[in-house]
Design a protein around this motif. Structure first.
Motif, PDB file in Angstrom:
ATOM      1  N   GLU A 178       0.989  -1.316   0.092  1.00  0.00           N
ATOM      2  CA  GLU A 178      -0.327  -0.032  -0.060  1.00  0.00           C
ATOM      3  C   GLU A 178       0.770   1.216   0.220  1.00  0.00           C
ATOM      4  OE1 GLU A 178      -3.361   1.979   2.729  1.00  0.00           O
ATOM      5  OE2 GLU A 178      -3.293  -0.337   2.829  1.00  0.00           O
ATOM      6  N   ASP A 179       2.360   1.631   0.891  1.00  0.00           N
ATOM      7  CA  ASP A 179       3.042   2.094   0.585  1.00  0.00           C
ATOM      8  C   ASP A 179       3.845   3.082  -0.530  1.00  0.00           C
ATOM      9  OD1 ASP A 179       2.537   2.815   3.371  1.00  0.00           O
ATOM     10  OD2 ASP A 179       3.471   1.300   4.212  1.00  0.00           O
ATOM     11  N   GLY A 180       3.412   1.369  -1.358  1.00  0.00           N
ATOM     12  CA  GLY A 180       4.060   1.767  -2.532  1.00  0.00           C
ATOM     13  C   GLY A 180       3.318   2.696  -3.984  1.00  0.00           C
ATOM     14  N   SER A 181       1.981   2.809  -3.395  1.00  0.00           N
ATOM     15  CA  SER A 181       1.037   3.111  -4.606  1.00  0.00           C
ATOM     16  C   SER A 181       2.017   4.571  -5.060  1.00  0.00           C
ATOM     17  CB  SER A 181      -0.590   3.259  -4.360  1.00  0.00           C
ATOM     18  OG  SER A 181      -1.391   3.864  -4.978  1.00  0.00           O
ATOM     19  N   PHE A 182       1.890   5.235  -6.817  1.00  0.00           N
ATOM     20  CA  PHE A 182       2.238   6.127  -7.286  1.00  0.00           C
ATOM     21  C   PHE A 182       0.695   6.443  -6.942  1.00  0.00           C
ATOM     22  CE2 PHE A 182       4.146   8.275 -11.298  1.00  0.00           C
ATOM     23  CZ  PHE A 182       4.797   9.015 -10.518  1.00  0.00           C
ATOM     24  N   ALA A 183      -0.455   5.871  -7.490  1.00  0.00           N
ATOM     25  CA  ALA A 183      -1.536   7.108  -7.342  1.00  0.00           C
ATOM     26  C   ALA A 183      -1.688   7.801  -5.849  1.00  0.00           C
ATOM     27  CB  ALA A 183      -2.526   6.592  -7.567  1.00  0.00           C
ATOM     28  N   GLU A 184      -1.101   7.391  -4.854  1.00  0.00           N
ATOM     29  CA  GLU A 184      -1.144   8.105  -3.527  1.00  0.00           C
ATOM     30  C   GLU A 184      -0.446   8.684  -3.271  1.00  0.00           C
ATOM     31  OE1 GLU A 184      -4.241   6.974  -1.290  1.00  0.00           O
ATOM     32  OE2 GLU A 184      -4.572   6.474  -2.692  1.00  0.00           O
ATOM     33  N   ALA A 185       0.228   8.323  -3.648  1.00  0.00           N
ATOM     34  CA  ALA A 185       1.913   9.685  -3.398  1.00  0.00           C
ATOM     35  C   ALA A 185       1.867  10.910  -4.733  1.00  0.00           C
ATOM     36  CB  ALA A 185       3.369   9.380  -4.215  1.00  0.00           C
ATOM     37  N   LEU A 186       0.863  11.080  -5.555  1.00  0.00           N
ATOM     38  CA  LEU A 186       0.708  11.390  -6.289  1.00  0.00           C
ATOM     39  C   LEU A 186      -0.613  13.068  -5.847  1.00  0.00           C
ATOM     40  CD1 LEU A 186       0.582  10.624 -10.202  1.00  0.00           C
ATOM     41  CD2 LEU A 186       2.467  11.872  -8.893  1.00  0.00           C
ATOM     42  N   LYS A 187      -0.987  12.698  -5.019  1.00  0.00           N
ATOM     43  CA  LYS A 187      -2.039  13.049  -3.820  1.00  0.00           C
ATOM     44  C   LYS A 187      -1.586  13.778  -2.671  1.00  0.00           C
ATOM     45  CE  LYS A 187      -6.039   8.957  -4.753  1.00  0.00           C
ATOM     46  NZ  LYS A 187      -6.622   8.590  -4.212  1.00  0.00           N
ATOM     47  N   TYR A 203       6.989   6.829 -18.602  1.00  0.00           N
ATOM     48  CA  TYR A 203       6.056   6.794 -17.661  1.00  0.00           C
ATOM     49  C   TYR A 203       5.243   7.322 -16.703  1.00  0.00           C
ATOM     50  CZ  TYR A 203       2.716   3.232 -15.206  1.00  0.00           C
ATOM     51  OH  TYR A 203       1.370   3.026 -13.802  1.00  0.00           O
ATOM     52  N   VAL A 204       6.911   8.129 -15.893  1.00  0.00           N
ATOM     53  CA  VAL A 204       6.762   8.754 -14.783  1.00  0.00           C
ATOM     54  C   VAL A 204       6.011   9.637 -15.445  1.00  0.00           C
ATOM     55  CG1 VAL A 204       7.423   9.715 -12.841  1.00  0.00           C
ATOM     56  CG2 VAL A 204       8.525   7.488 -12.730  1.00  0.00           C
ATOM     57  N   LEU A 205       6.503  10.047 -16.201  1.00  0.00           N
ATOM     58  CA  LEU A 205       5.886  12.489 -16.874  1.00  0.00           C
ATOM     59  C   LEU A 205       4.941  12.181 -17.184  1.00  0.00           C
ATOM     60  CD1 LEU A 205       9.291  12.645 -18.396  1.00  0.00           C
ATOM     61  CD2 LEU A 205       8.601  13.946 -15.958  1.00  0.00           C
ATOM     62  N   SER A 206       4.371  10.767 -17.632  1.00  0.00           N
ATOM     63  CA  SER A 206       2.735  10.594 -18.814  1.00  0.00           C
ATOM     64  C   SER A 206       1.598  10.546 -17.135  1.00  0.00           C
ATOM     65  CB  SER A 206       2.206   9.267 -19.343  1.00  0.00           C
ATOM     66  OG  SER A 206       3.934   9.431 -20.019  1.00  0.00           O
ATOM     67  N   ALA A 207       2.401   9.929 -16.427  1.00  0.00           N
ATOM     68  CA  ALA A 207       1.420  10.465 -15.121  1.00  0.00           C
ATOM     69  C   ALA A 207       0.875  11.049 -13.999  1.00  0.00           C
ATOM     70  CB  ALA A 207       1.288   8.487 -14.547  1.00  0.00           C
ATOM     71  N   ILE A 208       2.252  11.678 -14.467  1.00  0.00           N
ATOM     72  CA  ILE A 208       2.080  13.240 -13.291  1.00  0.00           C
ATOM     73  C   ILE A 208       1.135  14.132 -14.350  1.00  0.00           C
ATOM     74  CG2 ILE A 208       3.633  14.628 -12.623  1.00  0.00           C
ATOM     75  CD1 ILE A 208       5.683  12.677 -11.312  1.00  0.00           C
ATOM     76  N   SER A 209       1.640  14.262 -16.533  1.00  0.00           N
ATOM     77  CA  SER A 209       1.348  15.294 -16.760  1.00  0.00           C
ATOM     78  C   SER A 209      -0.545  14.968 -17.277  1.00  0.00           C
ATOM     79  CB  SER A 209       1.414  14.828 -18.221  1.00  0.00           C
ATOM     80  OG  SER A 209       1.125  15.736 -18.679  1.00  0.00           O
ATOM     81  N   PHE A 210      -0.505  13.341 -16.387  1.00  0.00           N
ATOM     82  CA  PHE A 210      -2.497  13.278 -16.706  1.00  0.00           C
ATOM     83  C   PHE A 210      -2.726  13.771 -15.754  1.00  0.00           C
ATOM     84  CE2 PHE A 210      -5.622  10.473 -15.799  1.00  0.00           C
ATOM     85  CZ  PHE A 210      -6.351  11.522 -16.548  1.00  0.00           C
ATOM     86  N   TYR A 211      -1.875  13.608 -14.284  1.00  0.00           N
ATOM     87  CA  TYR A 211      -2.466  13.950 -13.228  1.00  0.00           C
ATOM     88  C   TYR A 211      -3.077  15.686 -12.898  1.00  0.00           C
ATOM     89  CZ  TYR A 211      -3.506  13.861  -7.955  1.00  0.00           C
ATOM     90  OH  TYR A 211      -3.985  13.772  -7.171  1.00  0.00           O
ATOM     91  N   PHE A 212      -1.865  16.238 -13.330  1.00  0.00           N
ATOM     92  CA  PHE A 212      -1.946  17.314 -12.598  1.00  0.00           C
ATOM     93  C   PHE A 212      -2.223  17.967 -14.196  1.00  0.00           C
ATOM     94  CE2 PHE A 212       0.829  15.853  -9.486  1.00  0.00           C
ATOM     95  CZ  PHE A 212       0.194  16.776  -8.719  1.00  0.00           C
ATOM     96  N   GLU A 213      -2.355  17.854 -15.324  1.00  0.00           N
ATOM     97  CA  GLU A 213      -2.790  18.840 -16.519  1.00  0.00           C
ATOM     98  C   GLU A 213      -4.068  18.816 -16.811  1.00  0.00           C
ATOM     99  OE1 GLU A 213       1.111  20.452 -18.347  1.00  0.00           O
ATOM    100  OE2 GLU A 213       0.363  18.471 -18.526  1.00  0.00           O
ATOM    101  N   GLU A 214      -4.564  17.114 -16.639  1.00  0.00           N
ATOM    102  CA  GLU A 214      -5.683  16.754 -17.182  1.00  0.00           C
ATOM    103  C   GLU A 214      -6.895  16.219 -16.726  1.00  0.00           C
ATOM    104  OE1 GLU A 214      -6.552  16.830 -20.555  1.00  0.00           O
ATOM    105  OE2 GLU A 214      -4.909  17.421 -21.420  1.00  0.00           O
ATOM    106  N   TRP A 215      -6.512  15.133 -15.264  1.00  0.00           N
ATOM    107  CA  TRP A 215      -7.213  14.812 -14.638  1.00  0.00           C
ATOM    108  C   TRP A 215      -8.189  15.475 -13.625  1.00  0.00           C
ATOM    109  CZ3 TRP A 215      -7.474  12.469  -9.667  1.00  0.00           C
ATOM    110  CH2 TRP A 215      -8.302  11.944  -9.172  1.00  0.00           C
ATOM    111  N   ARG A 216      -7.069  16.618 -12.679  1.00  0.00           N
ATOM    112  CA  ARG A 216      -7.452  17.222 -12.036  1.00  0.00           C
ATOM    113  C   ARG A 216      -8.276  17.947 -12.359  1.00  0.00           C
ATOM    114  NH1 ARG A 216      -3.262  17.582  -6.584  1.00  0.00           N
ATOM    115  NH2 ARG A 216      -4.016  20.249  -6.769  1.00  0.00           N
TER     116      ARG A 216
END
Length: 250
Positions: free
Chosen positions: A179-188, A237-250
């Protein structure tokens, strides 16, 4: 519209002077003439609509028409620390990482890096990477160039620590998720304006000593999905996920 990144000393309050390869591209490749318009970006991230006013044998001069309010840059600053990979993978990472919004890039000689850079090769390789990054930034319509740093050790990376979040991509997390290794949780836990540092190992991954060193220095291990990614895939992968999270999804 064509875009060019111009060094700071080529600007005045009303004009910009373009020389070297950029001058060649404007004149000989694009066949531009006086009156044509381009976009010029300064190293500080500012960009301007520019009208070409004069073309000579050694430079193109343009008048600053208007400052542009561009918002292409990632709302968080992501620095990729990459273990040196084989072949031309580093060039691919820098090119695609620039397109995806990478803020800075630090190559690192790691324990399992097969490639070794000597001092003679390093200068040439860095020059090549910076040229690739510049071309990718122009193609993707960025207003700021990523910082391509000289080769570091992991200790040197940490000695310059000015980051809000420290992550290391973990193969162990992909194999045995926690659970501690979740990238999705880290992004939050990240806010716009934050500085992130993400460490990616070379082909053979990070050594046990490197993992221990990073975790003892407050790095958070994250998993990049359930599959084991190649070293050149992981930073994208890292950059794509961060871009999606902060620029599209949030």
């Amino acid at each position: 519209m064509q875009r060019y990144f111009i060094s700071d000393n080529n600007w005045t309050k009303e004009q910009v002077h373009i020389d070297g390869e950029d001058r060649h591209h404007i004149v000989n490749v694009m066949r531009m003439t006086s009156g044509d318009k381009i976009i010029c970006c300064n190293v500080d991230g500012s960009s301007y609509l520019v009208e070409i006013t004069e073309i000579t044998d050694d430079k193109v001069t343009g008048a600053l028409v208007e400052a542009l309010d561009e918002k292409q840059e990632m709302p968080v600053k992501v620095t990729i620390v990459q273990g040196l990979p084989k072949g031309d993978k580093l060039e691919l990472i820098v090119q695609k990482g620039t397109e995806l919004g990478m803020f800075a890039f630090i190559p690192v000689q790691m324990d399992r890096s097969i490639v070794k850079w000597d001092s003679k090769k390093e200068s040439k390789k860095l020059s090549r990477l910076r040229k690739i990054s510049k071309e990718a930034a122009e193609q993707s319509h960025r207003s700021k160039l990523p910082l391509i740093h000289e080769k570091h050790t992991l200790k040197e990376v940490l000695s310059e620590n000015t980051y809000d979040h420290l992550f290391v991509a973990s193969e162990l997390e992909a194999k045995a998720p926690s659970e501690d290794g979740s990238f999705a949780e880290a992004l939050k836990q990240i806010s716009p304006g934050d500085n992130l540092l993400v460490v990616i190992g070379p082909e053979g991954g990070l050594s046990n000593d490197e993992i221990s060193f990073l975790t003892s220095n407050q790095f958070k291990s994250i998993r990049l999905g359930p599959r084991i990614l190649r070293t050149e895939t992981a930073p994208l992968y890292v950059l794509s996920a961060i871009s999606f999270y902060f620029e599209e999804w949030r």
